[in-house]
Design a protein around this motif. Structure first.
Motif, mmCIF file in Angstrom:
data_model
loop_
_atom_site.group_PDB
_atom_site.id
_atom_site.type_symbol
_atom_site.label_atom_id
_atom_site.label_comp_id
_atom_site.label_asym_id
_atom_site.label_seq_id
_atom_site.Cartn_x
_atom_site.Cartn_y
_atom_site.Cartn_z
ATOM 1 N N MET A 283 -51.113 -64.143 -39.015
ATOM 2 C CA MET A 283 -51.676 -63.450 -40.175
ATOM 3 C C MET A 283 -53.081 -63.947 -40.512
ATOM 4 O O MET A 283 -53.855 -63.243 -41.175
ATOM 5 C CB MET A 283 -50.745 -63.609 -41.374
ATOM 6 C CG MET A 283 -49.432 -62.850 -41.225
ATOM 7 S SD MET A 283 -48.235 -63.245 -42.534
ATOM 8 C CE MET A 283 -49.110 -62.645 -43.977
ATOM 9 N N LYS A 284 -53.430 -65.147 -40.079
ATOM 10 C CA LYS A 284 -54.797 -65.631 -40.282
ATOM 11 C C LYS A 284 -55.789 -64.753 -39.523
ATOM 12 O O LYS A 284 -56.931 -64.581 -39.944
ATOM 13 C CB LYS A 284 -54.922 -67.081 -39.825
ATOM 14 C CG LYS A 284 -54.215 -68.083 -40.731
ATOM 15 C CD LYS A 284 -54.329 -69.508 -40.198
ATOM 16 C CE LYS A 284 -55.722 -70.070 -40.366
ATOM 17 N NZ LYS A 284 -55.805 -71.488 -39.941
ATOM 18 N N GLN A 285 -55.333 -64.172 -38.401
ATOM 19 C CA GLN A 285 -56.220 -63.334 -37.610
ATOM 20 C C GLN A 285 -56.550 -62.017 -38.317
ATOM 21 O O GLN A 285 -57.556 -61.376 -38.008
ATOM 22 C CB GLN A 285 -55.590 -63.044 -36.239
ATOM 23 C CG GLN A 285 -55.215 -64.281 -35.446
ATOM 24 C CD GLN A 285 -56.335 -65.300 -35.398
ATOM 25 O OE1 GLN A 285 -57.477 -64.947 -35.108
ATOM 26 N NE2 GLN A 285 -56.016 -66.551 -35.679
ATOM 27 N N THR A 286 -55.726 -61.618 -39.282
ATOM 28 C CA THR A 286 -56.010 -60.410 -40.062
ATOM 29 C C THR A 286 -57.356 -60.533 -40.759
ATOM 30 O O THR A 286 -58.138 -59.574 -40.809
ATOM 31 C CB THR A 286 -54.897 -60.173 -41.106
ATOM 32 O OG1 THR A 286 -53.651 -60.013 -40.437
ATOM 33 C CG2 THR A 286 -55.178 -58.935 -41.934
ATOM 34 N N LEU A 287 -57.643 -61.711 -41.315
ATOM 35 C CA LEU A 287 -58.919 -61.929 -42.000
ATOM 36 C C LEU A 287 -60.032 -62.305 -41.034
ATOM 37 O O LEU A 287 -61.207 -62.034 -41.295
ATOM 38 C CB LEU A 287 -58.775 -63.018 -43.072
ATOM 39 C CG LEU A 287 -58.000 -62.592 -44.320
ATOM 40 C CD1 LEU A 287 -56.547 -63.032 -44.221
ATOM 41 C CD2 LEU A 287 -58.636 -63.123 -45.574
ATOM 42 N N ASN A 288 -59.676 -62.928 -39.925
ATOM 43 C CA ASN A 288 -60.709 -63.353 -38.973
ATOM 44 C C ASN A 288 -61.301 -62.172 -38.206
ATOM 45 O O ASN A 288 -62.521 -62.072 -38.042
ATOM 46 C CB ASN A 288 -60.135 -64.363 -37.978
ATOM 47 C CG ASN A 288 -59.823 -65.694 -38.633
ATOM 48 O OD1 ASN A 288 -60.317 -65.986 -39.714
ATOM 49 N ND2 ASN A 288 -58.997 -66.489 -37.982
ATOM 50 N N SER A 289 -60.436 -61.283 -37.723
ATOM 51 C CA SER A 289 -60.935 -60.203 -36.862
ATOM 52 C C SER A 289 -60.083 -58.947 -36.934
ATOM 53 O O SER A 289 -60.238 -58.059 -36.101
ATOM 54 C CB SER A 289 -60.984 -60.689 -35.403
ATOM 55 O OG SER A 289 -59.702 -61.166 -34.992
ATOM 56 N N GLY A 290 -59.172 -58.859 -37.920
ATOM 57 C CA GLY A 290 -58.291 -57.710 -38.028
ATOM 58 C C GLY A 290 -58.674 -56.757 -39.139
ATOM 59 O O GLY A 290 -59.859 -56.591 -39.452
ATOM 60 N N THR A 291 -57.671 -56.158 -39.763
ATOM 61 C CA THR A 291 -57.934 -55.116 -40.762
ATOM 62 C C THR A 291 -58.608 -55.638 -42.022
ATOM 63 O O THR A 291 -59.154 -54.855 -42.796
ATOM 64 C CB THR A 291 -56.620 -54.421 -41.161
ATOM 65 O OG1 THR A 291 -55.677 -55.409 -41.623
ATOM 66 C CG2 THR A 291 -56.017 -53.668 -39.980
ATOM 67 N N ALA A 292 -58.586 -56.950 -42.241
ATOM 68 C CA ALA A 292 -59.225 -57.526 -43.440
ATOM 69 C C ALA A 292 -60.445 -58.370 -43.079
ATOM 70 O O ALA A 292 -60.842 -59.244 -43.842
ATOM 71 C CB ALA A 292 -58.213 -58.362 -44.223
ATOM 72 N N LYS A 293 -61.064 -58.096 -41.937
ATOM 73 C CA LYS A 293 -62.202 -58.919 -41.507
ATOM 74 C C LYS A 293 -63.394 -58.791 -42.459
ATOM 75 O O LYS A 293 -64.280 -59.646 -42.481
ATOM 76 C CB LYS A 293 -62.618 -58.554 -40.090
ATOM 77 C CG LYS A 293 -63.065 -57.110 -39.903
ATOM 78 C CD LYS A 293 -63.330 -56.810 -38.430
ATOM 79 C CE LYS A 293 -63.716 -55.344 -38.239
ATOM 80 N NZ LYS A 293 -63.894 -55.034 -36.788
#
Length: 459
Positions: A337-347
């Protein structure tokens, strides 16, 4: 003496003799009180002159621009459920963090209006139809389960409807992490444990069940084919998630949701994998609190204790404490879920000032009726919902509607605090995988631009 004389002076007309607004009138009135005390031989002339020369109290800045009406509403409802009568007077000690609540109330009022102003169709709804976009926020201290801020709407004066407690809304993609957790607790058809890099098939498909057919929809027309699990979660891929939920068993998905504190009725239908069911933000916060606590469930808490007017203890909560999932599986999920902010829908969070370790999940329901963002750090969970009370389509996504409110709240809340990251438990170990290392593993056509941090089960 000068303070007592001022209190006596203003009782007759607090507005007229308000020392903050009318200092000259307040001083004159105070001097009159002191002179009357001299006349009645209560004090001597010198004492009266000294008190009369004392400075008026400075106007204190309130900790909050207004009370916390939605939070108080939630507390009073809980006391009613506990059958604690307030007729004879109570001292209620709550979990409220004044600073967090003030930030939350300000952010929701200002940012929700800002979103309306930014999107032309929302502005027209407000100005022509008098239809106002609503929002709500709940923030929880993950170490204790204490609710530190709760805002049930953008303006309590206009509507007292507490959307955190009472609004049952479709949760959309915020359900997906629990589907992935069900997988991380089970095995593939080949008998291997699921991990962050287990491949899933992202393609159009139709599922037949009980004489019906179901074909999950996705945003856009592109399908990625074979993708690793972390990629499917960070980009919120509907078909890959649906296939995963069917593979691990819908009853298992329901079981995970129930273990994590979702009490609303859930049916083991294929659409549950994409959050096509309704619950309150309170229930969702309870479930994600257990996730943020790495599998340790605890009841959410609004009240620390209640005493009567004489200080006798009437109530102290004893929250349910229970391990509902392993530290290893929940830690793997959090790292995904950390990847959501790193490079996903919440980047886009990085452009909104989010520069601290955080994990999260966007949520957008079909026809864009509900926009969610669930975000957590090792210490704080915050959930934001945005939508219309009458379920009107607004066209916002979790990233465009809810994420800006979450980012504004969290960046202010954590301002000047040293960023902390999760402590990963035994049984997992962190590793950095670059694009060069990942490309040979997955024969896919999407671009690996970002180094990612994954957690794997130890062998």
């Amino acid at each position: 003496l000068h303070e007592c004389a001022l209190l006596a002076a203003i009782v007759n007309s607090p507005g007229r003799y308000n020392p903050a607004k009318n200092p000259d009138k307040a001083k004159t009135r105070r001097t009159r009180v002191l002179n009357k005390m001299v006349e009645n031989n209560m004090i001597d002339e010198a004492t009266a002159q000294k008190a009369s020369a004392a400075a008026l109290p400075k106007k204190s800045s309130p900790l909050m621009s207004e009370p916390a009406p939605y939070f108080v509403h939630a507390v009073l409802r809980q006391l009613k459920e506990l059958e604690i009568s307030k007729d004879k007077g109570l001292k209620i000690f709550t979990t409220l963090d004044l600073r967090a609540q003030e930030i939350a109330q300000t952010v929701l009022a200002e940012k929700t209006k800002g979103i309306e102003d930014w999107f032309k169709h929302l502005k027209e709804k407000r100005e022509k139809e008098k239809k106002y976009l609503q929002s709500s926020l709940i923030s929880v201290d993950l170490n204790s389960g204490d609710v530190i801020a709760l805002v049930g709407g953008r303006n309590f004066k206009n509507t007292q409807y507490n959307r955190i407690l009472d609004a049952k809304r479709q949760v959309g993609s915020t359900m997906k992490p629990f589907v992935f957790l069900a997988a991380l607790e089970s095995f593939t058809e080949e008998g291997a444990p699921y991990s962050a890099t287990t491949t899933l098939l992202d393609e159009r498909f139709t599922h037949k069940y009980e004489g019906q057919t179901w074909s999950p929809k996705k945003y856009g027309d592109d399908y990625y084919g074979q993708v690793p699990m972390y990629f499917a979660l960070k980009n919120s891929l509907n078909t890959a998630t649906a296939k995963l939920g069917l593979a691990v068993g819908l009853e298992n998905v329901v079981g995970v949701a129930k273990r994590f504190g979702i009490e609303s009725k859930l049916k083991a239908l294929p659409s549950i994998t994409l959050g096509a069911f309704e619950i309150t933000p309170w229930e969702l916060a309870r479930a994600y609190t257990a996730l943020g606590r790495q599998g340790r469930y605890t009841d959410l808490k609004l009240v620390e204790r209640v005493e009567d007017s004489e200080g006798k203890l009437l109530y102290v909560p004893e929250p349910k404490q229970e391990r509902v999932a392993s530290e290893q599986s929940t830690s793997v999920l959090i790292s995904m879920m950390k990847q959501t902010l790193n490079s996903g829908t919440a980047k886009a969070a990085a452009n909104m000032g989010v520069n601290f370790p955080a994990a999260g999940k966007t949520g957008t329901t079909s026809d864009s009726r509900d926009a969610w963002f669930v975000g957590l750090t090792p210490d704080v969970l915050t959930i934001v919902w945005v939508g219309y009370d009458d379920n009107t389509t607004h066209g916002l996504t979790g990233a465009s509607g809810a994420l800006p409110l979450w980012a504004a709240y969290m960046t202010q809340l954590l301002q000047n605090q040293e960023p902390t990251d999760w402590q990963w438990p035994e049984g997992t170990y962190p590793t950095q995988m670059t694009s060069a290392e990942l490309t040979p593993l997955f024969d896919t056509y999407f671009d690996f631009k970002h180094p990612i941090e994954l957690l794997f089960r130890s062998q």
